[in-house]
Motif scaffolding. Structure first.
Motif, PDB file in Angstrom:
ATOM      1  N   LEU A  23      15.773 -35.780 -20.270  1.00 38.49           N
ATOM      2  CA  LEU A  23      15.502 -34.348 -20.200  1.00 38.49           C
ATOM      3  C   LEU A  23      16.788 -33.545 -20.391  1.00 38.49           C
ATOM      4  N   ARG A  24      17.861 -33.989 -19.746  1.00 41.74           N
ATOM      5  CA  ARG A  24      19.156 -33.320 -19.924  1.00 41.74           C
ATOM      6  C   ARG A  24      19.595 -33.372 -21.386  1.00 41.74           C
ATOM      7  N   ASN A  25      19.418 -34.514 -22.023  1.00 41.32           N
ATOM      8  CA  ASN A  25      19.818 -34.653 -23.422  1.00 41.32           C
ATOM      9  C   ASN A  25      19.030 -33.723 -24.336  1.00 41.32           C
ATOM     10  N   ILE A  26      17.751 -33.576 -24.066  1.00 46.40           N
ATOM     11  CA  ILE A  26      16.915 -32.680 -24.886  1.00 46.40           C
ATOM     12  C   ILE A  26      17.366 -31.230 -24.716  1.00 46.40           C
ATOM     13  N   ILE A  27      17.572 -30.814 -23.484  1.00 44.56           N
ATOM     14  CA  ILE A  27      17.994 -29.435 -23.234  1.00 44.56           C
ATOM     15  C   ILE A  27      19.404 -29.210 -23.795  1.00 44.56           C
ATOM     16  N   TYR A  28      20.275 -30.191 -23.656  1.00 39.00           N
ATOM     17  CA  TYR A  28      21.628 -30.089 -24.224  1.00 39.00           C
ATOM     18  C   TYR A  28      21.559 -29.956 -25.743  1.00 39.00           C
ATOM     19  N   ILE A  40      19.942 -26.337 -15.700  1.00 41.77           N
ATOM     20  CA  ILE A  40      18.519 -26.155 -15.973  1.00 41.77           C
ATOM     21  C   ILE A  40      17.722 -27.336 -15.442  1.00 41.77           C
ATOM     22  N   ILE A  41      18.228 -28.544 -15.636  1.00 38.25           N
ATOM     23  CA  ILE A  41      17.546 -29.745 -15.149  1.00 38.25           C
ATOM     24  C   ILE A  41      17.505 -29.750 -13.624  1.00 38.25           C
ATOM     25  N   GLN A  42      18.621 -29.390 -13.015  1.00 42.08           N
ATOM     26  CA  GLN A  42      18.654 -29.334 -11.551  1.00 42.08           C
ATOM     27  C   GLN A  42      17.622 -28.340 -11.027  1.00 42.08           C
ATOM     28  N   ASP A  43      17.543 -27.172 -11.649  1.00 40.72           N
ATOM     29  CA  ASP A  43      16.547 -26.178 -11.242  1.00 40.72           C
ATOM     30  C   ASP A  43      15.121 -26.693 -11.422  1.00 40.72           C
ATOM     31  N   ALA A  44      14.891 -27.441 -12.505  1.00 38.03           N
ATOM     32  CA  ALA A  44      13.550 -27.995 -12.751  1.00 38.03           C
ATOM     33  C   ALA A  44      13.173 -28.985 -11.656  1.00 38.03           C
ATOM     34  N   PHE A  45      14.110 -29.835 -11.255  1.00 35.42           N
ATOM     35  CA  PHE A  45      13.813 -30.794 -10.188  1.00 35.42           C
ATOM     36  C   PHE A  45      13.636 -30.109  -8.843  1.00 35.42           C
ATOM     37  N   ILE A  46      14.381 -29.050  -8.604  1.00 34.40           N
ATOM     38  CA  ILE A  46      14.194 -28.286  -7.363  1.00 34.40           C
ATOM     39  C   ILE A  46      12.794 -27.683  -7.329  1.00 34.40           C
ATOM     40  N   LYS A  47      12.373 -27.128  -8.462  1.00 37.65           N
ATOM     41  CA  LYS A  47      11.032 -26.542  -8.531  1.00 37.65           C
ATOM     42  C   LYS A  47       9.966 -27.618  -8.346  1.00 37.65           C
ATOM     43  N   LEU A  48      10.181 -28.789  -8.926  1.00 38.83           N
ATOM     44  CA  LEU A  48       9.236 -29.892  -8.729  1.00 38.83           C
ATOM     45  C   LEU A  48       9.144 -30.247  -7.252  1.00 38.83           C
ATOM     46  N   TYR A  63       5.467 -31.720 -16.367  1.00 42.91           N
ATOM     47  CA  TYR A  63       5.789 -30.539 -15.567  1.00 42.91           C
ATOM     48  C   TYR A  63       7.278 -30.227 -15.684  1.00 42.91           C
ATOM     49  N   LEU A  64       8.113 -31.256 -15.524  1.00 44.29           N
ATOM     50  CA  LEU A  64       9.561 -31.067 -15.610  1.00 44.29           C
ATOM     51  C   LEU A  64       9.986 -30.562 -16.986  1.00 44.29           C
ATOM     52  N   TYR A  65       9.434 -31.164 -18.033  1.00 46.47           N
ATOM     53  CA  TYR A  65       9.786 -30.755 -19.384  1.00 46.47           C
ATOM     54  C   TYR A  65       9.377 -29.303 -19.640  1.00 46.47           C
ATOM     55  N   THR A  66       8.219 -28.913 -19.152  1.00 48.11           N
ATOM     56  CA  THR A  66       7.749 -27.543 -19.322  1.00 48.11           C
ATOM     57  C   THR A  66       8.636 -26.560 -18.561  1.00 48.11           C
ATOM     58  N   VAL A  67       8.940 -26.874 -17.311  1.00 39.93           N
ATOM     59  CA  VAL A  67       9.777 -25.995 -16.495  1.00 39.93           C
ATOM     60  C   VAL A  67      11.172 -25.868 -17.106  1.00 39.93           C
ATOM     61  N   ALA A  68      11.759 -26.986 -17.517  1.00 44.13           N
ATOM     62  CA  ALA A  68      13.103 -26.961 -18.090  1.00 44.13           C
ATOM     63  C   ALA A  68      13.125 -26.149 -19.389  1.00 44.13           C
ATOM     64  N   ASN A  69      12.140 -26.356 -20.233  1.00 43.04           N
ATOM     65  CA  ASN A  69      12.083 -25.610 -21.491  1.00 43.04           C
ATOM     66  C   ASN A  69      11.902 -24.115 -21.232  1.00 43.04           C
ATOM     67  N   ASN A  70      11.034 -23.766 -20.295  1.00 38.82           N
ATOM     68  CA  ASN A  70      10.829 -22.351 -19.948  1.00 38.82           C
ATOM     69  C   ASN A  70      12.108 -21.732 -19.379  1.00 38.82           C
ATOM     70  N   ASN A  71      12.827 -22.495 -18.547  1.00 43.04           N
ATOM     71  CA  ASN A  71      14.099 -22.000 -17.998  1.00 43.04           C
ATOM     72  C   ASN A  71      15.103 -21.742 -19.117  1.00 43.04           C
TER      73      ASN A  71
END
Length: 92
Positions: A23-28, A40-48, A63-71
């Motif tokens: 997930l980090r690699n995709i967002i990076y 962004i990944i840390q925030d996604a896991f906190i939200k999860l 869920y994580l991928y959606t939250v991270a992408n939205n962030n």
């Protein structure tokens, strides 16, 4: 069949271990900033974790991928607003 809960720490850790790096690699890849990607990944896991009772274990990855992408999209939109504001002529 026993239902797995995202709220169980061991299950949450397994989700983290399975998903965090990819997930980090995709967002990076999308943003080009490793620090931003990690935030962004840390925030996604906190939200999860905060919503663990609402998220089905087998849907946690999506869920994580959606939250991270939205962030990331929210971050980009905010940067555009800031850039537009900075480009406006200001009266002194």
């Amino acid at each position: 069949m026993e239902k797995k809960s995202v709220c169980d720490e061991k299950n949450f850790e397994s989700i983290f271990d399975d998903c965090s790096e990819s997930l980090r690699n995709i967002i990076y890849y999308k943003c080009g900033d490793i620090d931003l990607a990690e935030d962004i990944i840390q925030d996604a896991f906190i939200k999860l974790w905060k919503n663990c009772k609402k998220v089905v274990f087998f849907k946690a990855k999506s869920y994580l991928y959606t939250v991270a992408n939205n962030n990331l999209l929210n971050h980009i939109a905010h940067k555009k607003v800031v850039l537009r504001y900075e480009q406006r002529p200001h009266s002194d």
